[in-house]
Design a protein around this motif. Structure first.
Motif, PDB file in Angstrom:
ATOM      1  N   LEU A 116      17.998   4.246 -17.993  1.00  0.00           N
ATOM      2  CA  LEU A 116      17.753   4.916 -18.844  1.00  0.00           C
ATOM      3  C   LEU A 116      17.363   4.511 -20.041  1.00  0.00           C
ATOM      4  CD1 LEU A 116      16.138   6.921 -19.291  1.00  0.00           C
ATOM      5  CD2 LEU A 116      18.323   8.424 -19.881  1.00  0.00           C
ATOM      6  N   THR A 117      18.447   3.348 -21.152  1.00  0.00           N
ATOM      7  CA  THR A 117      18.335   2.994 -22.194  1.00  0.00           C
ATOM      8  C   THR A 117      17.647   1.976 -21.799  1.00  0.00           C
ATOM      9  OG1 THR A 117      20.509   3.900 -22.765  1.00  0.00           O
ATOM     10  CG2 THR A 117      19.840   1.615 -23.528  1.00  0.00           C
ATOM     11  N   ASN A 118      17.179   1.093 -20.736  1.00  0.00           N
ATOM     12  CA  ASN A 118      16.688  -0.271 -20.371  1.00  0.00           C
ATOM     13  C   ASN A 118      15.011   0.431 -20.760  1.00  0.00           C
ATOM     14  OD1 ASN A 118      17.873  -2.576 -21.421  1.00  0.00           O
ATOM     15  ND2 ASN A 118      18.675  -2.421 -18.471  1.00  0.00           N
ATOM     16  N   LEU A 153      12.740  -0.914 -22.978  1.00  0.00           N
ATOM     17  CA  LEU A 153      11.092  -1.280 -22.567  1.00  0.00           C
ATOM     18  C   LEU A 153       9.558  -0.236 -22.877  1.00  0.00           C
ATOM     19  CD1 LEU A 153       9.193  -3.221 -20.694  1.00  0.00           C
ATOM     20  CD2 LEU A 153       9.634  -1.354 -18.621  1.00  0.00           C
ATOM     21  N   MET A 154       9.841   0.975 -23.492  1.00  0.00           N
ATOM     22  CA  MET A 154       8.775   1.496 -23.735  1.00  0.00           C
ATOM     23  C   MET A 154       8.633   1.054 -25.156  1.00  0.00           C
ATOM     24  SD  MET A 154       7.117   2.878 -21.477  1.00  0.00           S
ATOM     25  CE  MET A 154       8.343   2.032 -20.385  1.00  0.00           C
ATOM     26  N   VAL A 200       4.324 -12.312 -37.056  1.00  0.00           N
ATOM     27  CA  VAL A 200       3.979 -11.902 -35.724  1.00  0.00           C
ATOM     28  C   VAL A 200       4.328 -12.176 -34.401  1.00  0.00           C
ATOM     29  CG1 VAL A 200       5.142  -8.813 -36.243  1.00  0.00           C
ATOM     30  CG2 VAL A 200       2.692 -10.164 -35.267  1.00  0.00           C
ATOM     31  N   ASP A 201       4.733 -12.362 -33.350  1.00  0.00           N
ATOM     32  CA  ASP A 201       4.535 -13.370 -32.808  1.00  0.00           C
ATOM     33  C   ASP A 201       4.633 -12.924 -31.341  1.00  0.00           C
ATOM     34  OD1 ASP A 201       4.503 -15.291 -30.642  1.00  0.00           O
ATOM     35  OD2 ASP A 201       6.454 -16.929 -31.130  1.00  0.00           O
ATOM     36  N   LEU A 202       3.487 -12.835 -30.717  1.00  0.00           N
ATOM     37  CA  LEU A 202       2.958 -11.943 -29.534  1.00  0.00           C
ATOM     38  C   LEU A 202       3.467 -12.544 -27.887  1.00  0.00           C
ATOM     39  CD1 LEU A 202       0.981  -9.989 -28.177  1.00  0.00           C
ATOM     40  CD2 LEU A 202      -0.699 -12.059 -28.270  1.00  0.00           C
ATOM     41  N   ALA A 203       3.463 -14.473 -28.116  1.00  0.00           N
ATOM     42  CA  ALA A 203       4.714 -14.721 -27.264  1.00  0.00           C
ATOM     43  C   ALA A 203       5.786 -13.946 -27.003  1.00  0.00           C
ATOM     44  CB  ALA A 203       4.623 -16.112 -27.099  1.00  0.00           C
ATOM     45  N   ASP A 204       6.194 -14.332 -28.465  1.00  0.00           N
ATOM     46  CA  ASP A 204       8.088 -13.747 -28.263  1.00  0.00           C
ATOM     47  C   ASP A 204       7.865 -12.214 -27.383  1.00  0.00           C
ATOM     48  OD1 ASP A 204      10.593 -14.365 -29.089  1.00  0.00           O
ATOM     49  OD2 ASP A 204      10.043 -12.260 -30.518  1.00  0.00           O
ATOM     50  N   GLU A 205       6.797 -11.373 -28.683  1.00  0.00           N
ATOM     51  CA  GLU A 205       6.935  -9.452 -27.909  1.00  0.00           C
ATOM     52  C   GLU A 205       7.172  -9.698 -26.378  1.00  0.00           C
ATOM     53  OE1 GLU A 205       8.449  -7.875 -30.222  1.00  0.00           O
ATOM     54  OE2 GLU A 205       8.680  -9.295 -32.067  1.00  0.00           O
ATOM     55  N   MET A 206       6.011 -10.299 -25.754  1.00  0.00           N
ATOM     56  CA  MET A 206       5.397 -10.135 -24.303  1.00  0.00           C
ATOM     57  C   MET A 206       7.034 -10.162 -22.925  1.00  0.00           C
ATOM     58  SD  MET A 206       1.509 -11.158 -24.086  1.00  0.00           S
ATOM     59  CE  MET A 206       0.167 -10.486 -24.355  1.00  0.00           C
ATOM     60  N   PHE A 222      12.119  -9.872 -20.865  1.00  0.00           N
ATOM     61  CA  PHE A 222      13.095  -9.685 -20.236  1.00  0.00           C
ATOM     62  C   PHE A 222      13.705  -8.487 -19.885  1.00  0.00           C
ATOM     63  CE2 PHE A 222      17.246  -8.994 -22.168  1.00  0.00           C
ATOM     64  CZ  PHE A 222      17.991  -9.975 -21.467  1.00  0.00           C
ATOM     65  N   VAL A 223      13.665  -7.381 -20.600  1.00  0.00           N
ATOM     66  CA  VAL A 223      13.530  -5.819 -20.571  1.00  0.00           C
ATOM     67  C   VAL A 223      13.396  -5.555 -19.175  1.00  0.00           C
ATOM     68  CG1 VAL A 223      13.947  -3.616 -20.891  1.00  0.00           C
ATOM     69  CG2 VAL A 223      13.713  -5.334 -22.571  1.00  0.00           C
ATOM     70  N   LEU A 224      12.066  -5.779 -18.687  1.00  0.00           N
ATOM     71  CA  LEU A 224      11.608  -5.794 -17.582  1.00  0.00           C
ATOM     72  C   LEU A 224      12.114  -6.197 -15.925  1.00  0.00           C
ATOM     73  CD1 LEU A 224       9.968  -3.964 -15.672  1.00  0.00           C
ATOM     74  CD2 LEU A 224       8.121  -6.274 -15.387  1.00  0.00           C
ATOM     75  N   ILE A 225      12.596  -7.300 -16.406  1.00  0.00           N
ATOM     76  CA  ILE A 225      13.439  -8.374 -15.472  1.00  0.00           C
ATOM     77  C   ILE A 225      14.783  -7.303 -15.735  1.00  0.00           C
ATOM     78  CG2 ILE A 225      14.838 -10.431 -14.974  1.00  0.00           C
ATOM     79  CD1 ILE A 225      12.366 -11.893 -15.964  1.00  0.00           C
ATOM     80  N   CYS A 226      15.740  -6.670 -16.345  1.00  0.00           N
ATOM     81  CA  CYS A 226      16.903  -6.324 -16.282  1.00  0.00           C
ATOM     82  C   CYS A 226      16.907  -4.873 -15.710  1.00  0.00           C
ATOM     83  CB  CYS A 226      17.110  -6.067 -18.077  1.00  0.00           C
ATOM     84  SG  CYS A 226      18.351  -7.017 -18.751  1.00  0.00           S
TER      85      CYS A 226
END
Length: 124
Positions: free
Chosen positions: A42-44, A48-49, A75-81, A86-90
């Motif tokens: 739930l936290t992840n 993600l949101m 801000v870095d779009l690639a880093d945010e993507m 990362f969170v989706l993989i988690c």
């Protein structure tokens, strides 16, 4: 490539390409060696949101009608993507989802469903 974080060492496999399976393994290894444990599902999901919202903010400002605030100009779009990924993989790791298999099945579903739909769309 090695990162040092509060005297913890973590080495990232330095390759020009990474499979989704390798990404899932690397994230799992990072969690167990640096992150200690996964946050709850739930936290992840909430994280993600939040990360998707950060991507949306950049997109609205860079490609949409909104302008950047002075504090957001670097801000870095690639880093945010990558944060989203990362969170989706988690979440995939936590719930036992093989993302390679899931993506292959999803593309097959879309191909069967949309084989003619997009070609016949006058808007495209």
């Amino acid at each position: 490539m090695a990162f040092s974080f509060l005297s913890l060492q973590y080495t990232i496999k330095n390759t020009s390409t990474m499979t989704i399976t390798e990404a899932q393994k690397q994230v799992d290894h990072w969690i167990s060696s640096v992150g200690v444990r996964y946050f709850s599902e739930l936290t992840n999901t909430a994280m993600l949101m939040e990360e998707v919202g950060e991507v949306a903010r950049i997109m609205a400002r860079r490609y949409g009608d909104q302008s950047f605030k002075e504090s957001d100009k670097d801000v870095d779009l690639a880093d945010e993507m990558a944060d989203v990924l990362f969170v989706l993989i988690c979440l995939a790791n936590q719930t036992g989802v093989d993302l390679t298999k899931a993506l292959e099945q999803n593309l097959a579903k879309k191909t069967a469903r949309d084989a003619e739909r997009h070609r016949n769309n006058p808007k495209l």
